[in-house]
Design a protein around this motif. Sequence first.
Motif, mmCIF file in Angstrom:
data_model
loop_
_atom_site.group_PDB
_atom_site.id
_atom_site.type_symbol
_atom_site.label_atom_id
_atom_site.label_comp_id
_atom_site.label_asym_id
_atom_site.label_seq_id
_atom_site.Cartn_x
_atom_site.Cartn_y
_atom_site.Cartn_z
ATOM 1 N N PHE A 152 51.536 -38.831 -34.310
ATOM 2 C CA PHE A 152 52.486 -37.843 -33.813
ATOM 3 C C PHE A 152 51.834 -36.480 -33.566
ATOM 4 N N TYR A 153 50.857 -36.108 -34.370
ATOM 5 C CA TYR A 153 50.247 -34.774 -34.258
ATOM 6 C C TYR A 153 48.722 -34.894 -34.222
ATOM 7 N N PRO A 154 48.154 -35.501 -33.181
ATOM 8 C CA PRO A 154 46.696 -35.719 -33.174
ATOM 9 C C PRO A 154 45.883 -34.446 -33.044
ATOM 10 N N ASP A 155 46.373 -33.472 -32.285
ATOM 11 C CA ASP A 155 45.594 -32.266 -32.022
ATOM 12 C C ASP A 155 45.980 -31.093 -32.905
ATOM 13 N N SER A 156 46.849 -31.303 -33.879
ATOM 14 C CA SER A 156 47.225 -30.222 -34.776
ATOM 15 C C SER A 156 46.090 -29.942 -35.752
ATOM 16 N N THR A 157 45.927 -28.671 -36.092
ATOM 17 C CA THR A 157 44.892 -28.269 -37.037
ATOM 18 C C THR A 157 45.476 -28.189 -38.434
ATOM 19 N N LEU A 158 44.612 -28.382 -39.411
ATOM 20 C CA LEU A 158 45.024 -28.290 -40.805
ATOM 21 C C LEU A 158 44.926 -26.842 -41.260
ATOM 22 N N SER A 159 46.002 -26.342 -41.859
ATOM 23 C CA SER A 159 46.099 -24.915 -42.153
ATOM 24 C C SER A 159 45.679 -24.475 -43.539
ATOM 25 N N PRO A 160 45.559 -25.344 -44.557
ATOM 26 C CA PRO A 160 45.184 -24.820 -45.870
ATOM 27 C C PRO A 160 43.850 -24.095 -45.835
ATOM 28 N N PRO A 161 43.663 -23.015 -46.619
ATOM 29 C CA PRO A 161 42.448 -22.202 -46.546
ATOM 30 C C PRO A 161 41.151 -22.950 -46.811
ATOM 31 N N PRO A 162 41.077 -23.915 -47.755
ATOM 32 C CA PRO A 162 39.777 -24.568 -47.955
ATOM 33 C C PRO A 162 39.333 -25.417 -46.778
ATOM 34 N N VAL A 163 40.272 -25.753 -45.883
ATOM 35 C CA VAL A 163 39.952 -26.642 -44.773
ATOM 36 C C VAL A 163 39.379 -25.829 -43.617
ATOM 37 N N PRO A 164 38.301 -26.302 -42.982
ATOM 38 C CA PRO A 164 37.768 -25.576 -41.821
ATOM 39 C C PRO A 164 38.813 -25.479 -40.716
ATOM 40 N N PRO A 165 38.856 -24.359 -39.992
ATOM 41 C CA PRO A 165 39.895 -24.193 -38.963
ATOM 42 C C PRO A 165 39.746 -25.146 -37.794
ATOM 43 N N THR A 166 38.560 -25.722 -37.610
ATOM 44 C CA THR A 166 38.355 -26.637 -36.489
ATOM 45 C C THR A 166 38.712 -28.076 -36.826
ATOM 46 N N LEU A 167 39.078 -28.363 -38.057
ATOM 47 C CA LEU A 167 39.416 -29.728 -38.460
ATOM 48 C C LEU A 167 40.814 -30.063 -37.979
ATOM 49 N N ARG A 168 40.928 -31.129 -37.208
ATOM 50 C CA ARG A 168 42.208 -31.561 -36.666
ATOM 51 C C ARG A 168 42.679 -32.823 -37.375
ATOM 52 N N VAL A 169 43.944 -33.136 -37.173
ATOM 53 C CA VAL A 169 44.529 -34.284 -37.854
ATOM 54 C C VAL A 169 43.847 -35.574 -37.430
ATOM 55 N N LYS A 170 43.427 -35.666 -36.179
ATOM 56 C CA LYS A 170 42.797 -36.891 -35.697
ATOM 57 C C LYS A 170 41.456 -37.154 -36.357
ATOM 58 N N HIS A 171 40.849 -36.159 -37.006
ATOM 59 C CA HIS A 171 39.575 -36.352 -37.686
ATOM 60 C C HIS A 171 39.749 -36.816 -39.129
ATOM 61 N N VAL A 172 40.946 -36.705 -39.674
ATOM 62 C CA VAL A 172 41.149 -36.942 -41.101
ATOM 63 C C VAL A 172 40.966 -38.407 -41.487
ATOM 64 N N PRO A 173 41.492 -39.411 -40.745
ATOM 65 C CA PRO A 173 41.320 -40.800 -41.190
ATOM 66 C C PRO A 173 39.863 -41.187 -41.418
ATOM 67 N N LEU A 174 38.987 -40.884 -40.481
ATOM 68 C CA LEU A 174 37.579 -41.219 -40.657
ATOM 69 C C LEU A 174 36.962 -40.423 -41.796
ATOM 70 N N LEU A 175 37.373 -39.168 -41.941
ATOM 71 C CA LEU A 175 36.831 -38.333 -43.010
ATOM 72 C C LEU A 175 37.209 -38.885 -44.383
ATOM 73 N N VAL A 176 38.415 -39.390 -44.544
ATOM 74 C CA VAL A 176 38.841 -39.956 -45.823
ATOM 75 C C VAL A 176 38.059 -41.226 -46.134
ATOM 76 N N VAL A 177 37.865 -42.076 -45.144
ATOM 77 C CA VAL A 177 37.099 -43.306 -45.359
ATOM 78 C C VAL A 177 35.660 -42.982 -45.758
ATOM 79 N N LEU A 178 35.047 -42.016 -45.081
ATOM 80 C CA LEU A 178 33.685 -41.627 -45.429
ATOM 81 C C LEU A 178 33.613 -41.006 -46.827
ATOM 82 N N THR A 179 34.648 -40.280 -47.226
ATOM 83 C CA THR A 179 34.676 -39.697 -48.569
ATOM 84 C C THR A 179 34.691 -40.780 -49.640
ATOM 85 N N TYR A 180 35.510 -41.796 -49.446
ATOM 86 C CA TYR A 180 35.543 -42.889 -50.416
ATOM 87 C C TYR A 180 34.253 -43.712 -50.373
#
Length: 357
Positions: A152-180
């Motif tokens: 629903f929100y692929p191009d939305s950016t994540l707003s919490p301060p620790p998160v880089p401003p260029t990180l978008r929602v579409k990048h999160v799934p791969l980032l979580v898999v790589l973290t685990y």
Amino acid sequence: MYHQAQRLVALVAQQMQKVSIATKAFCAILIAFYLLSFIPGVEENLAMTPSYVVPPKVKIWTLVTATFYENRIIFVLLDLIALIGLSSVLHPLWSLKEYLVFTGVVSTVSVLSGTVLCLFLYFVTQNMAVIFSNFHGLVGLVCGYIVAVKQFYPDSTLSPPPVPPTLRVKHVPLLVVLTYLVLSLCKVVSPTVCWLSLSGTLTAWTYLRFFQPREQGGRGDMTEEFAFATLLPEIVQPPVAAFSRVLYNVLVAAKLCPKLSQTYNMDEPSSIKIALPGVNPADAQRRQQRALKALDERLSKTDQAPTWPSLDDNSQDEAGSLEPSSPQTLEVKVEASGSAQKDQGMPVSAKPTIVPN
């Protein structure tokens, strides 16, 4: 530290008001299972042990309970935050039935795939520890929720301060898999938990892409913004997209994947509505918002508007060039030059002659 804890508790309480009764029940089950983990012998009855899905000792209910069982407090807190935050986003977009179906499919299939992987490794390596070691956790379901939010929100950016401003929602799934994956290599979590994150991501995408019922009667979301290649970095998307199309055609030919086609809605006699598979008003509104956002960004790059020449200035210049240097008067004389025409019975025309004084 105390004030930050108070803010966190207040934020969680605020988000709890936005979630459905099902999410509140999931949170209660997660906390209850954590409290039960202090009782000896409970873990083998709630966590998934691959050897217990085949006779003679079958505990088939662990396919459901393993998702909500966690015996470490840090992971319980992280699961609660992720469950409440992601569910508050999905709750306005889905009905309760759709939310429950998606949760059941992703959680069950991710645990089942982990079990099948352990059984396969046992047959290959003949290592008994593979099928007698249990695994559990909400990671597969959390990754599935992240994929749903990305839809629903692929191009939305994540707003919490620790998160880089260029990180978008579409990048999160791969980032979580790589973290685990990194956590499993560092022996913080088991490799099976890493597989749960990958399996939950793939299961959620497959269900949403091909099988989720739509209001128009179709199934799945076949938009380009939700293609499998969009889960990966942009640099590898073209080859992955080409391979995905070939694999999709092969699976359709083998009747292992449904073939989605265009549907036409002829409900209104005054007009024809064409509904593409997986395209609903929410998808159209999402694309419209992205287009408006791109247009605003493009217009903001322009510092000032181009100056156009004034039409009044041009007209005055042209009028000035046509003005005579000295005033003159013009006398218009009309001569009748239609004698020949009058003789032939034709109307006489007046021929104006301009004579300067």
